[in-house]
Design a protein around this motif. Structure first.
Motif, PDB file in Angstrom:
ATOM      1  N   HIS A  12     -11.552  27.973  49.984  1.00 17.09           N
ATOM      2  CA  HIS A  12     -10.467  27.251  49.341  1.00 17.09           C
ATOM      3  C   HIS A  12     -11.018  26.263  48.307  1.00 17.09           C
ATOM      4  CE1 HIS A  12      -6.486  25.640  48.945  1.00 17.09           C
ATOM      5  NE2 HIS A  12      -6.995  24.432  49.061  1.00 17.09           N
ATOM      6  N   LYS A  13     -12.076  25.538  48.704  1.00 21.57           N
ATOM      7  CA  LYS A  13     -12.701  24.590  47.773  1.00 21.57           C
ATOM      8  C   LYS A  13     -13.258  25.333  46.557  1.00 21.57           C
ATOM      9  CE  LYS A  13     -14.437  21.205  51.197  1.00 21.57           C
ATOM     10  NZ  LYS A  13     -15.681  20.604  51.712  1.00 21.57           N
ATOM     11  N   LEU A  14     -13.840  26.498  46.798  1.00 20.60           N
ATOM     12  CA  LEU A  14     -14.433  27.293  45.711  1.00 20.60           C
ATOM     13  C   LEU A  14     -13.385  27.691  44.677  1.00 20.60           C
ATOM     14  CD1 LEU A  14     -16.757  29.728  47.635  1.00 20.60           C
ATOM     15  CD2 LEU A  14     -17.405  28.418  45.621  1.00 20.60           C
ATOM     16  N   ASP A  68     -20.655  18.801  48.343  1.00 20.11           N
ATOM     17  CA  ASP A  68     -19.843  17.613  48.641  1.00 20.11           C
ATOM     18  C   ASP A  68     -19.984  17.219  50.111  1.00 20.11           C
ATOM     19  OD1 ASP A  68     -18.387  19.603  49.914  1.00 20.11           O
ATOM     20  OD2 ASP A  68     -16.449  18.939  49.168  1.00 20.11           O
ATOM     21  N   ASP A  69     -19.682  15.972  50.367  1.00  9.51           N
ATOM     22  CA  ASP A  69     -19.616  15.509  51.750  1.00  9.51           C
ATOM     23  C   ASP A  69     -18.500  14.466  51.828  1.00  9.51           C
ATOM     24  OD1 ASP A  69     -20.561  15.828  54.354  1.00  9.51           O
ATOM     25  OD2 ASP A  69     -21.695  13.974  54.263  1.00  9.51           O
ATOM     26  N   THR A  70     -17.758  14.498  52.928  1.00 10.46           N
ATOM     27  CA  THR A  70     -16.580  13.636  53.059  1.00 10.46           C
ATOM     28  C   THR A  70     -16.601  12.912  54.393  1.00 10.46           C
ATOM     29  OG1 THR A  70     -15.216  15.089  51.696  1.00 10.46           O
ATOM     30  CG2 THR A  70     -14.044  13.669  53.215  1.00 10.46           C
ATOM     31  N   GLY A  71     -16.088  11.695  54.399  1.00 19.25           N
ATOM     32  CA  GLY A  71     -15.956  10.975  55.657  1.00 19.25           C
ATOM     33  C   GLY A  71     -14.757  10.044  55.638  1.00 19.25           C
ATOM     34  N   TYR A  84     -20.325  10.749  60.235  1.00 20.18           N
ATOM     35  CA  TYR A  84     -20.215  11.527  61.485  1.00 20.18           C
ATOM     36  C   TYR A  84     -18.792  12.042  61.736  1.00 20.18           C
ATOM     37  CZ  TYR A  84     -24.615   9.140  62.025  1.00 20.18           C
ATOM     38  OH  TYR A  84     -25.876   8.667  61.780  1.00 20.18           O
ATOM     39  N   SER A  85     -17.947  12.047  60.687  1.00 16.43           N
ATOM     40  CA  SER A  85     -16.528  12.389  60.869  1.00 16.43           C
ATOM     41  C   SER A  85     -16.308  13.745  61.533  1.00 16.43           C
ATOM     42  CB  SER A  85     -15.795  12.373  59.520  1.00 16.43           C
ATOM     43  OG  SER A  85     -15.749  11.055  59.025  1.00 16.43           O
ATOM     44  N   ALA A  86     -17.123  14.740  61.174  1.00 14.98           N
ATOM     45  CA  ALA A  86     -16.898  16.097  61.707  1.00 14.98           C
ATOM     46  C   ALA A  86     -17.173  16.154  63.209  1.00 14.98           C
ATOM     47  CB  ALA A  86     -17.777  17.102  60.973  1.00 14.98           C
ATOM     48  N   ARG A  87     -18.050  15.276  63.710  1.00 12.97           N
ATOM     49  CA  ARG A  87     -18.450  15.384  65.131  1.00 12.97           C
ATOM     50  C   ARG A  87     -18.380  14.027  65.836  1.00 12.97           C
ATOM     51  NH1 ARG A  87     -24.283  14.314  63.441  1.00 12.97           N
ATOM     52  NH2 ARG A  87     -24.019  14.646  61.238  1.00 12.97           N
ATOM     53  N   CYS A 115     -10.377   4.335  54.670  1.00 10.74           N
ATOM     54  CA  CYS A 115     -10.358   5.146  53.448  1.00 10.74           C
ATOM     55  C   CYS A 115     -11.059   6.464  53.694  1.00 10.74           C
ATOM     56  CB  CYS A 115     -10.993   4.412  52.262  1.00 10.74           C
ATOM     57  SG  CYS A 115     -12.776   4.251  52.350  1.00 10.74           S
ATOM     58  N   PHE A 116     -10.599   7.462  52.962  1.00 11.05           N
ATOM     59  CA  PHE A 116     -11.315   8.733  52.897  1.00 11.05           C
ATOM     60  C   PHE A 116     -12.200   8.679  51.671  1.00 11.05           C
ATOM     61  CE2 PHE A 116      -8.165  11.025  55.596  1.00 11.05           C
ATOM     62  CZ  PHE A 116      -9.093  11.654  56.423  1.00 11.05           C
ATOM     63  N   LYS A 117     -13.442   9.102  51.844  1.00 13.10           N
ATOM     64  CA  LYS A 117     -14.366   9.090  50.708  1.00 13.10           C
ATOM     65  C   LYS A 117     -15.059  10.444  50.582  1.00 13.10           C
ATOM     66  CE  LYS A 117     -16.797   5.268  50.090  1.00 13.10           C
ATOM     67  NZ  LYS A 117     -17.876   4.288  50.375  1.00 13.10           N
ATOM     68  N   GLY A 148      -2.508  20.255  56.750  1.00 12.26           N
ATOM     69  CA  GLY A 148      -3.867  19.772  56.540  1.00 12.26           C
ATOM     70  C   GLY A 148      -4.794  20.033  57.709  1.00 12.26           C
ATOM     71  N   PHE A 149      -5.747  19.149  57.894  1.00 12.88           N
ATOM     72  CA  PHE A 149      -6.765  19.334  58.932  1.00 12.88           C
ATOM     73  C   PHE A 149      -7.407  17.978  59.222  1.00 12.88           C
ATOM     74  CE2 PHE A 149     -10.809  18.915  56.602  1.00 12.88           C
ATOM     75  CZ  PHE A 149     -10.319  18.869  55.306  1.00 12.88           C
ATOM     76  N   GLY A 150      -8.369  18.017  60.126  1.00 13.71           N
ATOM     77  CA  GLY A 150      -9.160  16.812  60.397  1.00 13.71           C
ATOM     78  C   GLY A 150      -8.297  15.640  60.836  1.00 13.71           C
ATOM     79  N   TYR A 151      -8.474  14.511  60.186  1.00 11.34           N
ATOM     80  CA  TYR A 151      -7.795  13.274  60.566  1.00 11.34           C
ATOM     81  C   TYR A 151      -6.445  13.094  59.846  1.00 11.34           C
ATOM     82  CZ  TYR A 151     -12.425  12.114  62.405  1.00 11.34           C
ATOM     83  OH  TYR A 151     -13.610  12.126  63.093  1.00 11.34           O
ATOM     84  N   ASP A 152      -5.978  14.130  59.164  1.00 14.86           N
ATOM     85  CA  ASP A 152      -4.751  14.005  58.360  1.00 14.86           C
ATOM     86  C   ASP A 152      -3.555  13.419  59.125  1.00 14.86           C
ATOM     87  OD1 ASP A 152      -5.913  14.828  56.045  1.00 14.86           O
ATOM     88  OD2 ASP A 152      -5.128  16.871  56.092  1.00 14.86           O
ATOM     89  N   PRO A 153      -3.305  13.815  60.399  1.00 18.97           N
ATOM     90  CA  PRO A 153      -2.109  13.299  61.085  1.00 18.97           C
ATOM     91  C   PRO A 153      -2.128  11.788  61.368  1.00 18.97           C
ATOM     92  CG  PRO A 153      -2.885  15.323  62.131  1.00 18.97           C
ATOM     93  CD  PRO A 153      -3.965  14.891  61.172  1.00 18.97           C
ATOM     94  N   GLU A 171       0.894  18.550  47.500  1.00 18.30           N
ATOM     95  CA  GLU A 171       0.970  17.103  47.210  1.00 18.30           C
ATOM     96  C   GLU A 171      -0.355  16.421  47.538  1.00 18.30           C
ATOM     97  OE1 GLU A 171       5.036  14.913  48.279  1.00 18.30           O
ATOM     98  OE2 GLU A 171       4.607  16.566  49.666  1.00 18.30           O
ATOM     99  N   LYS A 172      -0.893  16.753  48.719  1.00 22.55           N
ATOM    100  CA  LYS A 172      -2.151  16.120  49.139  1.00 22.55           C
ATOM    101  C   LYS A 172      -3.271  16.469  48.174  1.00 22.55           C
ATOM    102  CE  LYS A 172      -5.835  16.197  52.476  1.00 22.55           C
ATOM    103  NZ  LYS A 172      -6.501  16.965  53.515  1.00 22.55           N
ATOM    104  N   ASN A 173      -3.336  17.749  47.793  1.00 25.49           N
ATOM    105  CA  ASN A 173      -4.443  18.194  46.949  1.00 25.49           C
ATOM    106  C   ASN A 173      -4.417  17.588  45.556  1.00 25.49           C
ATOM    107  OD1 ASN A 173      -5.621  19.636  48.957  1.00 25.49           O
ATOM    108  ND2 ASN A 173      -4.732  21.603  48.371  1.00 25.49           N
ATOM    109  N   SER A 176      -5.851  13.676  46.649  1.00 25.39           N
ATOM    110  CA  SER A 176      -6.814  13.407  47.722  1.00 25.39           C
ATOM    111  C   SER A 176      -8.158  12.908  47.173  1.00 25.39           C
ATOM    112  CB  SER A 176      -7.054  14.673  48.543  1.00 25.39           C
ATOM    113  OG  SER A 176      -7.887  15.552  47.822  1.00 25.39           O
ATOM    114  N   HIS A 177      -8.943  12.326  48.079  1.00 23.68           N
ATOM    115  CA  HIS A 177     -10.316  11.904  47.799  1.00 23.68           C
ATOM    116  C   HIS A 177     -11.118  13.041  47.165  1.00 23.68           C
ATOM    117  CE1 HIS A 177      -9.253  13.268  51.751  1.00 23.68           C
ATOM    118  NE2 HIS A 177     -10.453  13.812  51.891  1.00 23.68           N
ATOM    119  N   ARG A 178     -10.951  14.269  47.717  1.00 24.14           N
ATOM    120  CA  ARG A 178     -11.700  15.412  47.182  1.00 24.14           C
ATOM    121  C   ARG A 178     -11.234  15.741  45.765  1.00 24.14           C
ATOM    122  NH1 ARG A 178     -12.485  17.322  51.793  1.00 24.14           N
ATOM    123  NH2 ARG A 178     -10.288  17.813  51.989  1.00 24.14           N
ATOM    124  N   ALA A 179      -9.904  15.667  45.544  1.00 26.63           N
ATOM    125  CA  ALA A 179      -9.366  15.964  44.213  1.00 26.63           C
ATOM    126  C   ALA A 179      -9.900  14.963  43.192  1.00 26.63           C
ATOM    127  CB  ALA A 179      -7.834  15.919  44.251  1.00 26.63           C
TER     128      ALA A 179
END
Ligand code: IMP
Length: 192
Positions: A12-14, A68-71, A84-87, A115-117, A148-153, A171-173, A176-179
């Protein structure tokens, strides 16, 4: 056409990046390189991890590359879960487990700022560049929404009345931090 590797397994990111970059660059995926393993991520910051991933591909394939890396960074938890957001709740634990850990740690806390970074590291013509995207918000007291996914809720972006998981993906995309980080990367690349 110039070639640029995006060190991600996320299709999706690609697609998102390929669409946004003008005709000058062809984005190559790890699938195109027949690379199917995880790339080591042992850094202590988002920048270190993003660079580590980009460098790994650069060293092995000698191709210009970005990663990229996000937290999620929570003020009252001194920036945890951050890198360490993923785990956060442990290796192999679910998004639910990670969110529950955050909600427990913030129980009775009034400061719920977070914040999401996203950090993107680009290695281009032997130089390294970083692009950052941040969305500020607060952590809710309960989970809301199914998108979404992760901590979105549990993440309520500032200026909105809906969590990331209650917004449509479209809307999110857009905001978002990634956008935000991707837009900066694309702006840079489109000027080359
Ligand atoms: P990654 O760097 O994109 O792999 O993200 C690392 C972790 O951060 C993910 O496993 C998620 O837990 C969390 N995360 C990243 N982006 C988002 C997002 O947009 N919403 C919610 N959680 C996210």
């Amino acid at each position: 056409m110039k070639e640029l590797v995006f060190a991600t397994q996320n299709k999706h990111k690609l697609e998102e990046i390929q669409q946004a970059i003008n005709g000058q660059f062809r984005i190559i995926s790890l699938f195109d390189l027949n690379y199917f393993e995880d790339i080591p991520e042992t850094g202590e910051t988002l920048m270190e991890n993003a660079l580590q991933k980009a460098n790994f591909i650069y060293q092995n394939y000698k191709k210009d590359c970005f990663a990229d890396d996000t937290g999620l960074e929570i003020e009252a938890l001194n920036g945890e879960p951050g890198v360490y957001s993923a785990r956060y709740a442990g290796n192999g634990r679910s998004f639910e487990d990670n969110m529950n850990k955050v909600l427990e740690k913030l129980h009775n806390k009034t400061n719920r700022k977070a914040c999401f970074k996203t950090v993107i590291a680009l290695i281009y013509k032997k130089q390294t560049y970083y692009f950052e995207g941040i969305v500020n918000g607060t952590i809710t007291t309960e989970k809301k929404g199914k998108e979404g996914f992760g901590y979105d809720p549990i993440f309520l972006p500032n200026g909105y009345t809906k969590t990331f998981a209650e917004l449509s993906l479209e809307e999110k995309n857009k905001m978002s931090h990634r956008a935000i980080a991707s837009k900066k990367l694309i702006h840079f690349l489109n000027q080359q």
